[in-house]
Design an enzyme around this catalytic site. Structure first.
Site, PDB file in Angstrom:
ATOM      1  N   ASN A 180      -7.503 -10.241  -1.635  1.00  0.00           N
ATOM      2  CA  ASN A 180      -6.547  -9.435  -0.877  1.00  0.00           C
ATOM      3  C   ASN A 180      -6.632  -9.741   0.607  1.00  0.00           C
ATOM      4  O   ASN A 180      -7.725  -9.729   1.193  1.00  0.00           O
ATOM      5  CB  ASN A 180      -6.812  -7.945  -1.094  1.00  0.00           C
ATOM      6  CG  ASN A 180      -6.415  -7.467  -2.473  1.00  0.00           C
ATOM      7  OD1 ASN A 180      -6.132  -8.264  -3.363  1.00  0.00           O
ATOM      8  ND2 ASN A 180      -6.394  -6.167  -2.655  1.00  0.00           N
ATOM      9  N   SER A 189       0.852  -1.187   0.000  1.00  0.00           N
ATOM     10  CA  SER A 189       0.000   0.000   0.000  1.00  0.00           C
ATOM     11  C   SER A 189       0.886   1.234   0.000  1.00  0.00           C
ATOM     12  O   SER A 189       2.101   1.147   0.221  1.00  0.00           O
ATOM     13  CB  SER A 189      -0.894  -0.003   1.237  1.00  0.00           C
ATOM     14  OG  SER A 189      -0.086   0.161   2.413  1.00  0.00           O
ATOM     15  N   GLY A 193     -10.577  -6.732   1.188  1.00  0.00           N
ATOM     16  CA  GLY A 193     -11.115  -6.833   2.542  1.00  0.00           C
ATOM     17  C   GLY A 193     -11.511  -8.243   2.931  1.00  0.00           C
ATOM     18  O   GLY A 193     -12.522  -8.447   3.603  1.00  0.00           O
ATOM     19  N   ALA A 194     -10.709  -9.252   2.542  1.00  0.00           N
ATOM     20  CA  ALA A 194     -11.100 -10.643   2.774  1.00  0.00           C
ATOM     21  C   ALA A 194     -10.686 -11.176   4.141  1.00  0.00           C
ATOM     22  O   ALA A 194     -11.120 -12.263   4.525  1.00  0.00           O
ATOM     23  CB  ALA A 194     -10.517 -11.538   1.684  1.00  0.00           C
ATOM     24  N   HIS A 253     -12.426  -3.277   4.605  1.00  0.00           N
ATOM     25  CA  HIS A 253     -11.028  -3.314   5.027  1.00  0.00           C
ATOM     26  C   HIS A 253     -10.957  -3.287   6.549  1.00  0.00           C
ATOM     27  O   HIS A 253     -11.771  -2.643   7.210  1.00  0.00           O
ATOM     28  CB  HIS A 253     -10.265  -2.113   4.464  1.00  0.00           C
ATOM     29  CG  HIS A 253     -10.162  -2.124   2.967  1.00  0.00           C
ATOM     30  ND1 HIS A 253     -10.876  -1.273   2.170  1.00  0.00           N
ATOM     31  CD2 HIS A 253      -9.432  -2.899   2.133  1.00  0.00           C
ATOM     32  CE1 HIS A 253     -10.579  -1.516   0.905  1.00  0.00           C
ATOM     33  NE2 HIS A 253      -9.707  -2.493   0.857  1.00  0.00           N
ATOM     34  N   GLY A 254      -9.957  -3.970   7.084  1.00  0.00           N
ATOM     35  CA  GLY A 254      -9.774  -3.972   8.532  1.00  0.00           C
ATOM     36  C   GLY A 254     -10.616  -5.054   9.198  1.00  0.00           C
ATOM     37  O   GLY A 254     -11.310  -5.831   8.549  1.00  0.00           O
ATOM     38  N   ASP A 257      -1.014  -1.537  -4.165  1.00  0.00           N
ATOM     39  CA  ASP A 257      -2.382  -1.676  -3.668  1.00  0.00           C
ATOM     40  C   ASP A 257      -2.974  -0.297  -3.404  1.00  0.00           C
ATOM     41  O   ASP A 257      -2.402   0.499  -2.670  1.00  0.00           O
ATOM     42  CB  ASP A 257      -2.354  -2.512  -2.377  1.00  0.00           C
ATOM     43  CG  ASP A 257      -3.730  -2.920  -1.900  1.00  0.00           C
ATOM     44  OD1 ASP A 257      -4.647  -2.992  -2.733  1.00  0.00           O
ATOM     45  OD2 ASP A 257      -3.873  -3.186  -0.688  1.00  0.00           O
TER      46      ASP A 257
END
Length: 284
Positions: free
Chosen positions: A230, A50, A209-210, A180-181, A82
């Protein structure tokens, strides 16, 4: 082997019905955990950074480390940006040797997102770099900013078809209910929406966001056409948990190798778990 374009990895995954991990690195140990485990599992892998990770590690250090790891590897490795925020950042990463980039214009109006992605695709094509884009907003936290989950928008299937046709993008990240998170509850994925998009779009689809998504939902998403998944938070959590355990158990330990080495090993087991879940093991 040298770094390969992400499209080379994902097109094979799409043809054979499995997914490949877009695994985020944040330091040397996380890179080692990703590459070593992918080698052991004979799995292709996409190493992601990122913009926050690039600021932390340094783009020169990060790219040199990933290139060195890829050169020694006997599996396909792609180096991927990313959530690239601007055309300028994309060009910088391409110049440093990234084999794949994501331009994230998902917060822009539809036409502006298309125009930005077209510009990136035009530049990346010249040097054989793959491009991922995003349509729809993913809730949760991305690096230093938060996307309000209440404002997160699902991807419209018809817009996805038009978007891919007009941009020529290599992979499309879609919003179907992930975030995400860490999750506060069980994420509810819109599989019907995913199926509609898959029927209209012919490029590999990406799920962001997996981390925290249930295994059975991951498998179902792959069966419906997701080719890249991801994962970052799951790895950060297991890495940090091991560091905390070591420090809590031995207040006299001071050698970073005795702290970060076991943390790397803990992350390796989580990487192994994810590779097998995605079905990318023994695909090389």
């Amino acid at each position: 082997m040298a770094l390969v374009p992400m499209s080379q990895i994902l097109n094979k995954a799409q043809a054979e019905g499995y997914a490949v991990g877009g695994f985020n690195m944040n330091n040397l140990e996380s890179l080692q955990a990703i590459i070593e485990t992918a080698e052991e599992e004979r799995s292709p892998v996409i190493v992601q950074l990122s913009e926050g990770a690039l600021r932390y590690v340094g783009i020169d250090y990060a790219t040199a480390c990933v290139k060195a790891a890829a050169d020694k590897a006997t599996i396909p490795v792609a180096l991927h940006l990313d959530h690239g925020s601007s055309f300028e950042k994309i060009i910088e990463c391409i110049r440093y040797g990234f084999s794949s980039v994501m331009i994230d214009g998902s917060k822009l109006p539809f036409e502006e997102n298309i125009a930005l992605v077209q510009k990136v695709v035009e530049a990346a094509r010249v040097v054989g770099v793959s491009v991922e884009a995003e349509l729809g907003k993913i809730g949760g936290t991305e690096d230093d900013h938060t996307v309000d989950e209440r404002e997160a928008l699902m991807t419209n299937p018809d817009e996805a078809k038009e978007f891919v046709e007009r941009t020529g993008v290599d992979a499309l990240a879609i919003a179907i209910g992930t975030a995400h998170g860490p999750y506060k509850g069980k994420p509810e994925l819109d599989f019907e929406r995913l199926e509609k998009i898959r029927n209209l779009v012919n490029v590999p689809l990406v799920l962001h966001g997996a981390s925290g998504v249930y295994d059975e939902d991951i498998k179902k998403a792959i069966s419906l056409g997701i080719c890249k998944i991801n994962i970052n938070t799951d790895f950060q959590q297991v890495f940090t948990a091991k560091v905390r355990e070591i420090l809590n158990n031995d207040e006299k330990v001071y050698d970073p190798r005795k702290i970060l080495g076991p943390a790397k090993d803990a992350m390796k087991e989580k990487v192994r778990e994810k590779i097998r879940l995605l079905g990318s093991n023994n695909r090389v």
